[in-house]
Write an enzyme that holds these catalytic residues in place. Structure first.
Site, mmCIF file in Angstrom:
data_model
loop_
_atom_site.group_PDB
_atom_site.id
_atom_site.type_symbol
_atom_site.label_atom_id
_atom_site.label_comp_id
_atom_site.label_asym_id
_atom_site.label_seq_id
_atom_site.Cartn_x
_atom_site.Cartn_y
_atom_site.Cartn_z
ATOM 1 N N LYS A 35 0.077 -11.456 -5.882
ATOM 2 C CA LYS A 35 -1.016 -11.146 -4.953
ATOM 3 C C LYS A 35 -1.439 -10.017 -4.960
ATOM 4 C CE LYS A 35 2.702 -10.817 -1.336
ATOM 5 N NZ LYS A 35 2.737 -10.822 -0.197
ATOM 6 N N ARG A 133 6.449 -15.912 11.230
ATOM 7 C CA ARG A 133 5.237 -15.750 10.372
ATOM 8 C C ARG A 133 4.628 -17.123 9.914
ATOM 9 N NH1 ARG A 133 4.664 -11.444 5.456
ATOM 10 N NH2 ARG A 133 5.539 -13.597 4.256
ATOM 11 N N HIS A 162 10.866 -17.604 4.123
ATOM 12 C CA HIS A 162 10.799 -16.374 3.505
ATOM 13 C C HIS A 162 11.716 -15.694 4.643
ATOM 14 C CE1 HIS A 162 9.221 -13.011 1.376
ATOM 15 N NE2 HIS A 162 8.718 -12.295 2.344
ATOM 16 N N ARG A 217 11.181 -16.126 -6.087
ATOM 17 C CA ARG A 217 9.925 -15.458 -5.892
ATOM 18 C C ARG A 217 9.749 -13.965 -5.864
ATOM 19 N NH1 ARG A 217 9.635 -18.678 -0.735
ATOM 20 N NH2 ARG A 217 9.619 -16.456 -0.103
ATOM 21 N N TYR A 261 -8.260 20.568 5.305
ATOM 22 C CA TYR A 261 -8.647 20.278 6.431
ATOM 23 C C TYR A 261 -7.554 20.470 7.460
ATOM 24 C CZ TYR A 261 -12.467 17.192 4.599
ATOM 25 O OH TYR A 261 -13.693 16.979 3.769
ATOM 26 N N CYS A 308 -7.039 15.149 0.853
ATOM 27 C CA CYS A 308 -8.404 14.873 1.152
ATOM 28 C C CYS A 308 -9.000 13.295 0.716
ATOM 29 C CB CYS A 308 -9.366 15.690 0.448
ATOM 30 S SG CYS A 308 -9.015 17.392 0.966
ATOM 31 N N ASP A 310 -10.837 12.659 -1.709
ATOM 32 C CA ASP A 310 -11.139 12.751 -3.272
ATOM 33 C C ASP A 310 -10.032 13.510 -4.050
ATOM 34 O OD1 ASP A 310 -13.457 10.785 -2.737
ATOM 35 O OD2 ASP A 310 -14.199 12.765 -1.943
HETATM 36 C C1 LIG Z 1 6.265 -15.241 1.003
HETATM 37 C C2 LIG Z 1 6.419 -14.261 0.000
HETATM 38 N N1 LIG Z 1 7.293 -14.331 -0.948
HETATM 39 C C3 LIG Z 1 7.420 -13.499 -1.961
HETATM 40 C C4 LIG Z 1 7.096 -12.177 -1.819
HETATM 41 C C5 LIG Z 1 7.755 -11.202 -2.699
HETATM 42 O O1 LIG Z 1 8.352 -10.139 -1.865
HETATM 43 P P1 LIG Z 1 8.821 -8.789 -2.945
HETATM 44 O O2 LIG Z 1 7.948 -8.041 -3.072
HETATM 45 O O3 LIG Z 1 9.865 -8.269 -1.822
HETATM 46 O O4 LIG Z 1 9.499 -9.392 -4.000
HETATM 47 C C6 LIG Z 1 6.212 -11.700 -0.595
HETATM 48 C C7 LIG Z 1 5.808 -10.522 -0.472
HETATM 49 O O5 LIG Z 1 5.239 -9.919 0.605
HETATM 50 C C8 LIG Z 1 6.052 -12.896 0.102
HETATM 51 O O6 LIG Z 1 5.151 -12.697 1.382
#
Ligand SMILES: Cc1ncc(COP(=O)(O)O)c(C=O)c1O
Length: 377
Positions: A35, A133, A162, A217, A261, A308, A310
């Site tokens: 992701k 969540r 999770h 995961r 700045y 900054c 850039d």
């Molecule tokens: C539902 C879920 N699974 C797996 C992961 C992967 O987590 P990590 O980056 O700690 O391995 C995330 C990351 O935010 C997540 O939201």
């Protein structure tokens, strides 16, 4: 090309996926989390690397991220882990994406969309075991499972949850693990066997083997980073990202003069400043103003004054040999010195995932060891 770039090692990603495999054993499946453009590394390239390394499935957060991967030819199963609207149901069916189902409304819409096209859609059930969540509340399962089972066109091949704090909160994790095991039992009893049972992301992969279940995961550790895992529990990961730029301008600065700045920094003694063309618009955190170091000529040099949009200024008084055009490493290795993503995250008061995921699209990604050795602008 712009004199600033992100160097991405795809070999590091495949190596790190191998490390995950060695930690969890051959019998456990791996869902590679790509992701947010694979935490800034580029989702498509990372997806190919993970597929080559034998990932069983990919995971994204958004339907749109899944569609983008499909449009670019990725055929591997893709789990969409984030929350979505029931009105997006037909996109899952059209693009053969696997939803993480978190409500009866979503399941009903998905089943109807699949039924209309006379197909069966694979889905994972997401259960909230305490993080509050995404996911169906654990205590709602008994009531909801028969209703989910009655929907004709969904096939539940997975169940997931999770963990909120696997590396630091042992008791809380024990409780989440217990609730997840109970959810697996309930789901199996009503919906039949679910081969993908997954709870552990990177930290739990390293610290909580009892949370591996049938599938893991990993995200962060695929990219060579870890949060909260004590040194002795750290596997040999390779960082996959480096942020490099060139000195664009060298100029003297006299004792007492102000840099950047806000007039927050005054030069303590006569020195030389390097202006480096990377800024917060590229994802280099403004929180690192006067807090970080950069590598120049193999030496650590302080970043001075506010970051900054850039550019940043580096005091290179300690490296009298440096010249315009010389390499500056803001993240990564130069000579014997390394600035890790963990160091940047600590200095910026954030986590490694945020540092990597926020690296901007304005930075060209250079794939160092890709088969074609290509660059994405
Ligand atoms: C539902 C879920 N699974 C797996 C992961 C992967 O987590 P990590 O980056 O700690 O391995 C995330 C990351 O935010 C997540 O939201």
């Amino acid at each position: 090309m712009r004199p600033a770039r992100l160097e991405i090692s795809l070999n590091a990603i495949t190596h790190n996926l191998g490390v995950v495999r060695s930690l969890v054993g051959d019998g456990v499946r791996v869902i590679a989390v790509v992701k947010a453009e694979a935490y800034g590394h580029g989702a498509l390239r990372a997806a190919h690397a993970c597929r080559r390394a034998g990932a069983d499935m990919l995971a994204v957060a958004l339907v749109e991220e899944g569609i983008a991967l499909r449009q670019q030819g990725i055929l591997t199963p893709i789990l969409v882990m984030g929350a979505f609207l029931p009105s997006q149901a037909q996109e899952f069916v059209a693009w053969r994406l696997t939803p993480a189902v978190m409500s009866l409304e979503q399941a009903t819409a998905l089943s109807a969309a699949a039924h209309r096209l006379r197909v069966e859609l694979s889905a994972h059930l997401k259960v909230d075991t305490g993080m509050s969540r995404g996911g169906l509340r654990h205590d709602s399962l008994r009531e909801l499972l028969p209703q989910l089972a009655a929907l004709p066109a969904l096939r539940y091949e997975g169940i997931m949850s999770h963990l909120a704090d696997p590396a630091n909160s042992a008791e809380f994790t024990d409780r989440q693990r217990e609730l997840f095991a109970d959810a697996v039992a309930q789901v199996t009893a009503v919906l039949g066997p679910v081969p993908y049972q997954h709870l552990a992301a990177s930290a739990a992969i390293c610290c909580r083997p009892d949370c591996h279940f049938t599938t893991v995961r990993p995200g962060n550790m695929l990219y060579g980073a870890l949060e909260d895992v004590p040194t002795e529990g750290r596997p040999p990961l390779r960082p996959a990202m480096a942020l490099k730029a060139c000195i664009a301008l060298l100029k003297p600065a006299l004792a007492g003069e102000v840099v950047s700045y806000g007039c927050t920094y005054r030069v303590p003694r006569d020195t030389t400043l390097a202006v480096v063309p990377v800024g917060y618009a590229d994802g280099y955190p403004r929180a690192l103003s006067s807090q970080a170091e950069a590598l120049v000529g193999g030496q650590r040099c302080p970043l001075v004054g506010r970051v900054c949009m850039d550019s940043v200024m580096v005091d290179v008084g300690g490296v009298p040999t440096c010249r315009v055009g010389d390499e500056v490493v803001l993240l990564g290795r130069q000579g014997e010195e390394t600035i890790t993503v963990e160091e940047l995250a600590r200095r910026a008061g954030t986590i490694t995932q945020e540092i990597m995921a926020r690296m901007g699209s304005r930075l060209p990604r250079v794939y160092m060891d890709d088969e074609q050795g290509t660059t994405d602008a």
